[in-house]
Design an enzyme around this catalytic site. Structure first.
Site, short mmCIF file in Angstrom:
data_model
loop_
_atom_site.label_atom_id
_atom_site.label_comp_id
_atom_site.label_asym_id
_atom_site.label_seq_id
_atom_site.Cartn_x
_atom_site.Cartn_y
_atom_site.Cartn_z
N GLN A 105 6.18 5.99 12.47
CA GLN A 105 6.76 5.20 11.38
C GLN A 105 7.95 4.41 11.86
O GLN A 105 8.14 3.25 11.49
CB GLN A 105 7.22 6.12 10.22
CG GLN A 105 6.09 6.69 9.43
CD GLN A 105 5.13 5.61 8.99
OE1 GLN A 105 5.49 4.74 8.22
NE2 GLN A 105 3.90 5.65 9.50
N HIS A 150 7.77 0.83 13.23
CA HIS A 150 7.44 -0.30 12.35
C HIS A 150 8.60 -1.27 12.19
O HIS A 150 8.39 -2.49 12.14
CB HIS A 150 7.07 0.20 10.95
CG HIS A 150 5.62 0.52 10.78
ND1 HIS A 150 4.65 -0.43 10.88
CD2 HIS A 150 4.97 1.68 10.51
CE1 HIS A 150 3.45 0.14 10.68
NE2 HIS A 150 3.63 1.41 10.47
N GLU A 203 6.56 7.56 0.86
CA GLU A 203 5.30 6.82 1.00
C GLU A 203 4.24 7.72 1.66
O GLU A 203 3.13 7.85 1.17
CB GLU A 203 5.58 5.59 1.87
CG GLU A 203 4.41 4.67 2.05
CD GLU A 203 4.71 3.56 3.06
OE1 GLU A 203 5.73 3.66 3.78
OE2 GLU A 203 3.91 2.61 3.14
N HIS A 204 4.61 8.33 2.80
CA HIS A 204 3.70 9.24 3.50
C HIS A 204 4.33 10.63 3.56
O HIS A 204 5.49 10.75 3.92
CB HIS A 204 3.49 8.79 4.95
CG HIS A 204 3.05 7.36 5.10
ND1 HIS A 204 3.92 6.34 5.40
CD2 HIS A 204 1.82 6.79 4.99
CE1 HIS A 204 3.24 5.19 5.48
NE2 HIS A 204 1.97 5.44 5.23
N HIS A 226 -1.25 -8.24 -43.10
CA HIS A 226 -2.15 -7.27 -42.49
C HIS A 226 -2.93 -6.53 -43.58
O HIS A 226 -4.14 -6.34 -43.49
CB HIS A 226 -1.37 -6.27 -41.64
CG HIS A 226 -0.92 -6.84 -40.32
ND1 HIS A 226 -0.10 -7.93 -40.22
CD2 HIS A 226 -1.18 -6.45 -39.04
CE1 HIS A 226 0.13 -8.20 -38.93
NE2 HIS A 226 -0.52 -7.31 -38.20
N GLN A 274 5.07 -21.60 -0.28
CA GLN A 274 4.12 -22.66 -0.64
C GLN A 274 2.71 -22.08 -0.85
O GLN A 274 1.96 -22.55 -1.73
CB GLN A 274 4.11 -23.80 0.39
CG GLN A 274 3.82 -23.42 1.83
CD GLN A 274 5.06 -22.94 2.60
OE1 GLN A 274 6.05 -22.48 2.02
NE2 GLN A 274 5.00 -23.03 3.92
N TYR A 327 -2.46 -12.59 0.63
CA TYR A 327 -1.55 -13.20 1.58
C TYR A 327 -1.55 -12.40 2.87
O TYR A 327 -1.39 -11.18 2.84
CB TYR A 327 -0.13 -13.26 1.01
CG TYR A 327 0.78 -14.06 1.91
CD1 TYR A 327 0.88 -15.44 1.77
CD2 TYR A 327 1.49 -13.45 2.94
CE1 TYR A 327 1.68 -16.19 2.62
CE2 TYR A 327 2.28 -14.19 3.80
CZ TYR A 327 2.38 -15.56 3.63
OH TYR A 327 3.16 -16.30 4.47
N ASP A 372 -3.55 5.00 8.32
CA ASP A 372 -3.28 3.56 8.44
C ASP A 372 -4.53 2.76 8.75
O ASP A 372 -4.59 1.57 8.44
CB ASP A 372 -2.27 3.30 9.58
CG ASP A 372 -0.85 3.58 9.14
OD1 ASP A 372 -0.62 3.67 7.91
OD2 ASP A 372 0.03 3.70 10.01
#
Lengths: 428, 428
Positions: free
Chosen positions: B251, B254, B319-320, B412, B183, B121, B353
């Site tokens: 950062q 963003h 994250e970083h 079994h 969708q 996506y 990045d």
């Protein structure tokens, strides 16, 4: 009793339990109470749901010693044999951190480290599944997880099934806490006085456990939510129908929702297997469960040839796939989707459940298209490592600036310019 | 403007968006319509949400050629450079199927195969993020996924941002479908006339996309739901405050929810960085966003020493994580939780990045404790392989029987007995 169906009609997909609104409310209430009250809430829910009043939530060393006296020496030996083989197989899954160096001094890499703390949920109830303890704990132990804690609901006398305790000890678990249900999951996700907060929760449980796991996902990691068990047997005329029938029934006895399917080009094998299932089913302790499963989710399908058989199996993406055919290795490359693949007449699925070595926690419900068996990978985390040299930054810096500016991120570009441009020269 | 706080007060955790009931109803309606009506529903929602009337949902070859004429040659070169490095890094993540043989003829193994079909996506809207196309597509391509399809919402003129199209082509994607929102996710999960059903969906999106991904999870696999971006910079007195300020701002720009934190034992660096942030922030195109992020989620923390700094960073699991300290390699072993680790003054986060090679899709919101960067592992599936010999089954069979019977699973045990006992001898 078992249905004979066309290949197109086959499906092993069953709808997953979403939980009723009442169940969801109950889980949400339990989680909130454990978050705010800790152990006090755990004791209250344990008293209410398990009817057990506990002085200590922890399993004591004496309880484990007692458990060893309650199980047979043969059971201990078999468990140890299984643990050895499971550990050895999973050791092959271990991976190394790596790095690559570039001549300008740049180093890139990937660090692989174990999770620090893992919680393993072990269901209580009438039956105990010590093999499940091994299969959930050992991959974490092999990955190097230093703290593994088991939570399991106590019986009303405050005890835990001895075979669970023995399996936990054989797997090297030091900490077993007597708490079950959504309250156990909440305790593992948030931590209480008796239960450490963990990084990941694994292990099967009832709908409340499943809902609670979904609820805390993101705060901790969880494993796949397991569906009912499945087996697909692809067999040709060289297969012994008694083996095939026995293997189908070994899945069917798990659960009325379990699914057992035979796909074969041999009409004779299909007919003999159908009759044999009737005969063998009656002998089982769990005959009623197996019969219901075979009736509602069992099927035999006749196909043109083994090629169509394997294609059909790929479409079903079963948890367990047995190839009881003359030359099973010829087909390995054609199998695309299966949690575990059992080759030839002497690899019945139950071998994989207990002693072969590979994990018996496998993707169900058609998810083998994209999910994998539980393993060491599920108990590690990766960190990317980037050490750029000044020379490399000079070389690549303009590419970063071009791409950052194309994305409208001038701050990203500025962080490169600070190091490259006039203003970037250090003034100390 | 940036807050100076105590280490204990630091948190980068922000509540995740759960979606309002109205949003959830809307997503559920959209998914149901796509399931039942296919492309017709896709066109209807695209007309309604994107105000675009499309003759064909597919991006045509001419549109891609046109896109190449609309972007600059420099942009294409930088994108190609990035793609090369990203591909090379991810090639190191490839893994082999393996097996081990035992002398009795038993073979155990683990098959590693790529997923067959993956959907990526790509968000639409004013900005385009071609780097995100590379980072989501290339690991799948390196893993060997044979069908990769991109879905992305069209602009109201029916077109897709040229830099998205160029990035898709550079990443080797052959199929781009003009559909976005819930969708698109529904189409990828169930398949329509124009969109193939996939095994896994990756890529960022708005709240509708996130809700839809959660909804279809289990029918297909999905990636982590990404939260707002974070950076923690651990720096000592050898660090250049202009680098530190620039990296924090990179950062912050963003997203107002992004979090940028400096942890340092140097009061002088802390003070200089705080002032420098004010100066640099004003120069950014996205100055308002960055200022709000810094004000609401930025922080500088003074610690005793680097040991406390790294411990604090581990607790935040960012994250970083940048280590701009005198001897960064000395600290690598101490870092436990971070999505990506940037060492030294010439490894600013924006390098990661775009061009360094490692993936920029990283665990956010403290989940680096247990989640990992996106990579080749996310596009493969494993199958356990078990081929027991008759001799091995004779040897291990009794252990299987013991354990199965301890668990009450006589079916079994019967599947082993069928092969070992008198009745197990083949009668053909």
């Amino acid at each position: 009793m078992i249905a004979i169906v066309q290949p197109e009609a086959l499906s092993t997909r069953r709808e997953k339990e979403a939980g009723t609104p009442a169940q969801q409310r109950s889980v949400s209430e339990i989680i909130a109470s454990v978050r705010s009250e800790g152990d006090a809430a755990l004791r209250r829910w344990t008293s209410r749901f398990d009817r057990a009043e506990l002085s200590s939530l922890d399993v004591a060393a004496e309880e484990i010693e007692e458990a060893y006296r309650q199980v047979s020496p043969g059971f201990i030996q078999s468990l140890q044999h299984a643990a050895r083989r499971i550990r050895r197989y999973h050791e092959q899954q271990r991976r190394q951190s790596w790095m690559e160096t570039e001549e300008d001094g740049t180093i890139l890499g990937q660090l692989i480290r174990p999770l620090e703390t893992v919680g393993v949920y072990v269901p209580g109830g009438r039956a105990a599944y010590p093999s499940s303890v091994l299969m959930n704990v050992l991959p974490a132990a092999v990955a190097g997880v230093s703290r593994i804690v088991i939570t399991t609901p106590p019986q009303s006398d405050g005890k835990v099934h001895p075979s669970t305790l023995v399996a936990a000890r054989e797997a090297g678990v030091k900490r077993i806490v007597k708490v079950g249900g959504a309250q156990a999951i909440a305790a593992l996700a948030y931590g209480t006085e008796s239960v450490p907060r963990v990084d990941k929760i694994v292990g099967p449980g009832n709908i409340y456990v499943a809902l609670a796991k979904r609820w805390v996902y993101g705060r901790v990691d969880i494993d796949m939510i397991a569906g009912p068990s499945e087996i697909v047997v692809v067999a040709d005329r060289t297969a012994d129908h008694r083996y095939v029938a026995a293997d189908l029934l070994s899945q069917a006895e798990h659960d009325p929702m379990a699914s057992a399917v035979l796909i074969t080009p041999s009409r004779s094998l299909a007919e003999k297997t159908a009759r044999e299932i009737e005969v063998q089913c009656r002998r089982l302790e769990r005959a009623e469960i197996a019969a219901q499963s075979i009736r509602e989710h069992g099927a035999i399908t006749l196909v043109r040839d083994l090629e169509e058989a394997v294609e059909t199996a790929n479409r079903l993406a079963p948890e367990h796939l047995e190839l009881i055919v003359e030359k099973p290795w010829n087909w390995v490359g054609r199998v695309k989707n299966a949690g575990a693949l059992f080759l030839g007449p002497y690899s019945p699925e139950p071998v994989g459940d207990y002693v072969a070595g590979p994990n018996h926690v496998l993707p169900t419900n058609g998810t083998a298209r994209f999910f994998s068996p539980l393993g060491v990978d599920d108990f590690i985390k990766k960190t990317s490592l980037i050490s750029y040299s000044r020379q490399a930054l000079i070389q690549d810096g303009n590419h970063v600036i071009t791409l950052a500016e194309a994305e409208g991120l001038t701050g990203h570009a500025a962080s490169i310019r600070a190091r490259l441009g006039e203003e970037g020269k250090k003034d100390e």
